[in-house]
Design a protein around this motif. Structure first.
Motif, mmCIF file in Angstrom:
data_model
loop_
_atom_site.group_PDB
_atom_site.id
_atom_site.type_symbol
_atom_site.label_atom_id
_atom_site.label_comp_id
_atom_site.label_asym_id
_atom_site.label_seq_id
_atom_site.Cartn_x
_atom_site.Cartn_y
_atom_site.Cartn_z
ATOM 1 N N PHE A 3 57.157 -12.675 -19.269
ATOM 2 C CA PHE A 3 56.842 -11.199 -18.553
ATOM 3 C C PHE A 3 57.809 -10.224 -19.027
ATOM 4 O O PHE A 3 57.120 -9.110 -19.109
ATOM 5 C CB PHE A 3 56.784 -11.628 -17.193
ATOM 6 C CG PHE A 3 56.317 -10.389 -16.386
ATOM 7 C CD1 PHE A 3 55.165 -9.853 -16.311
ATOM 8 C CD2 PHE A 3 57.499 -9.838 -15.780
ATOM 9 C CE1 PHE A 3 54.912 -8.862 -15.407
ATOM 10 C CE2 PHE A 3 57.102 -8.561 -14.885
ATOM 11 C CZ PHE A 3 55.703 -8.115 -14.723
ATOM 12 N N VAL A 4 58.794 -10.266 -18.942
ATOM 13 C CA VAL A 4 59.990 -9.219 -19.323
ATOM 14 C C VAL A 4 59.681 -8.613 -20.711
ATOM 15 O O VAL A 4 59.772 -7.557 -20.885
ATOM 16 C CB VAL A 4 61.341 -9.519 -18.959
ATOM 17 C CG1 VAL A 4 62.335 -8.546 -19.332
ATOM 18 C CG2 VAL A 4 61.683 -9.847 -17.613
ATOM 19 N N VAL A 5 59.474 -9.611 -21.649
ATOM 20 C CA VAL A 5 59.115 -9.058 -22.857
ATOM 21 C C VAL A 5 57.937 -8.523 -23.298
ATOM 22 O O VAL A 5 57.929 -7.283 -23.800
ATOM 23 C CB VAL A 5 59.271 -10.077 -23.972
ATOM 24 C CG1 VAL A 5 58.727 -10.000 -25.264
ATOM 25 C CG2 VAL A 5 60.571 -10.933 -24.127
ATOM 26 N N PHE A 6 56.927 -8.785 -22.466
ATOM 27 C CA PHE A 6 55.656 -8.059 -22.507
ATOM 28 C C PHE A 6 55.710 -6.691 -21.734
ATOM 29 O O PHE A 6 55.141 -5.773 -22.119
ATOM 30 C CB PHE A 6 54.482 -9.031 -21.677
ATOM 31 C CG PHE A 6 53.358 -8.332 -21.535
ATOM 32 C CD1 PHE A 6 52.404 -8.099 -22.736
ATOM 33 C CD2 PHE A 6 52.802 -7.718 -20.380
ATOM 34 C CE1 PHE A 6 51.254 -7.788 -22.655
ATOM 35 C CE2 PHE A 6 51.573 -7.394 -20.422
ATOM 36 C CZ PHE A 6 50.593 -7.220 -21.697
ATOM 37 N N GLY A 35 56.407 -0.609 -22.236
ATOM 38 C CA GLY A 35 57.086 0.261 -22.168
ATOM 39 C C GLY A 35 57.325 1.036 -23.326
ATOM 40 O O GLY A 35 57.519 2.144 -23.344
ATOM 41 N N VAL A 36 57.655 0.591 -24.358
ATOM 42 C CA VAL A 36 57.964 0.946 -25.679
ATOM 43 C C VAL A 36 56.275 1.740 -26.047
ATOM 44 O O VAL A 36 56.709 2.691 -26.582
ATOM 45 C CB VAL A 36 58.144 0.051 -26.912
ATOM 46 C CG1 VAL A 36 57.947 0.622 -28.237
ATOM 47 C CG2 VAL A 36 59.443 -0.525 -26.746
ATOM 48 N N LEU A 37 55.290 1.362 -25.803
ATOM 49 C CA LEU A 37 54.068 1.849 -26.078
ATOM 50 C C LEU A 37 53.701 3.240 -25.155
ATOM 51 O O LEU A 37 53.291 4.208 -25.521
ATOM 52 C CB LEU A 37 52.872 1.102 -25.895
ATOM 53 C CG LEU A 37 53.013 -0.158 -27.111
ATOM 54 C CD1 LEU A 37 51.689 -0.910 -26.751
ATOM 55 C CD2 LEU A 37 52.814 0.560 -28.132
ATOM 56 N N HIS A 42 65.356 2.424 -24.114
ATOM 57 C CA HIS A 42 65.886 1.637 -22.816
ATOM 58 C C HIS A 42 64.962 0.649 -22.401
ATOM 59 O O HIS A 42 65.336 -0.633 -22.065
ATOM 60 C CB HIS A 42 65.488 2.609 -21.673
ATOM 61 C CG HIS A 42 65.858 1.857 -20.295
ATOM 62 N ND1 HIS A 42 67.243 1.585 -19.883
ATOM 63 C CD2 HIS A 42 65.206 1.578 -19.207
ATOM 64 C CE1 HIS A 42 67.050 1.070 -18.720
ATOM 65 N NE2 HIS A 42 65.972 1.031 -18.317
ATOM 66 N N ALA A 43 63.686 0.415 -22.614
ATOM 67 C CA ALA A 43 62.636 -0.791 -22.425
ATOM 68 C C ALA A 43 62.827 -1.894 -23.422
ATOM 69 O O ALA A 43 62.762 -2.840 -23.118
ATOM 70 C CB ALA A 43 61.248 0.053 -22.407
ATOM 71 N N ALA A 44 63.082 -1.279 -24.780
ATOM 72 C CA ALA A 44 63.224 -2.335 -25.767
ATOM 73 C C ALA A 44 64.428 -3.180 -25.448
ATOM 74 O O ALA A 44 64.616 -4.143 -25.830
ATOM 75 C CB ALA A 44 63.291 -1.781 -27.254
ATOM 76 N N THR A 45 65.450 -2.300 -25.070
ATOM 77 C CA THR A 45 66.812 -2.973 -24.898
ATOM 78 C C THR A 45 66.837 -3.954 -23.800
ATOM 79 O O THR A 45 67.276 -5.106 -23.741
ATOM 80 C CB THR A 45 68.122 -2.120 -24.782
ATOM 81 O OG1 THR A 45 67.890 -1.296 -25.894
ATOM 82 C CG2 THR A 45 69.273 -2.697 -24.413
ATOM 83 N N LYS A 46 66.138 -3.411 -22.598
ATOM 84 C CA LYS A 46 66.117 -4.285 -21.199
ATOM 85 C C LYS A 46 65.200 -5.500 -21.554
ATOM 86 O O LYS A 46 65.654 -6.846 -21.420
ATOM 87 C CB LYS A 46 65.281 -3.631 -20.546
ATOM 88 C CG LYS A 46 66.243 -2.550 -19.614
ATOM 89 C CD LYS A 46 67.668 -3.391 -19.020
ATOM 90 C CE LYS A 46 68.484 -2.305 -18.661
ATOM 91 N NZ LYS A 46 69.667 -2.761 -17.690
#
Length: 112
Positions: free
Chosen positions: A15-18, A23-25, A35-39
């Protein structure tokens, strides 16, 4: 009971990866996207690796040192890498979004 705990870690990590992918999109500028990619890389991949480690530990009676090293390296390298990439983007002049309220690095002091 162990299957439930393992499933929770795997589902939460997925779920966090999804969520990080969304967030990246959806985020407006490179800093928010980073920030979204790192989290998602830190929390999502760590959750999946912890679930995998617990599966091998309880189902196979095997302690996987490779999974433990993977967890440690992801937790150490992903935040540092994200910070360094965002810092390089800021120094090279990548603009902030129009929605950004405060730019804490834009001052007379030099933050090196």
């Amino acid at each position: 009971m162990t299957e439930i705990v393992i499933s929770i870690f795997l589902i939460l990590g997925t779920f966090v990866v999804f969520s990080g992918t969304l967030g990246v999109l959806r985020f407006p500028d490179v800093y928010s996207r980073l920030h979204a990619a790192t989290k998602s890389a830190t929390l999502g991949v760590s959750g999946i690796l912890i679930g995998s480690f617990l599966f091998f530990l309880y189902a196979q009676d095997l302690v996987s040192g490779k999974l433990l090293l993977g967890i440690v390296f992801v937790l150490l390298t992903a935040p540092v890498g994200g910070h360094m990439i965002s810092r390089a983007a800021y120094r090279s002049g990548v603009p902030l979004s129009e929605k950004t309220i405060q730019d804490e690095l834009n001052s007379e002091r030099d933050y090196y």
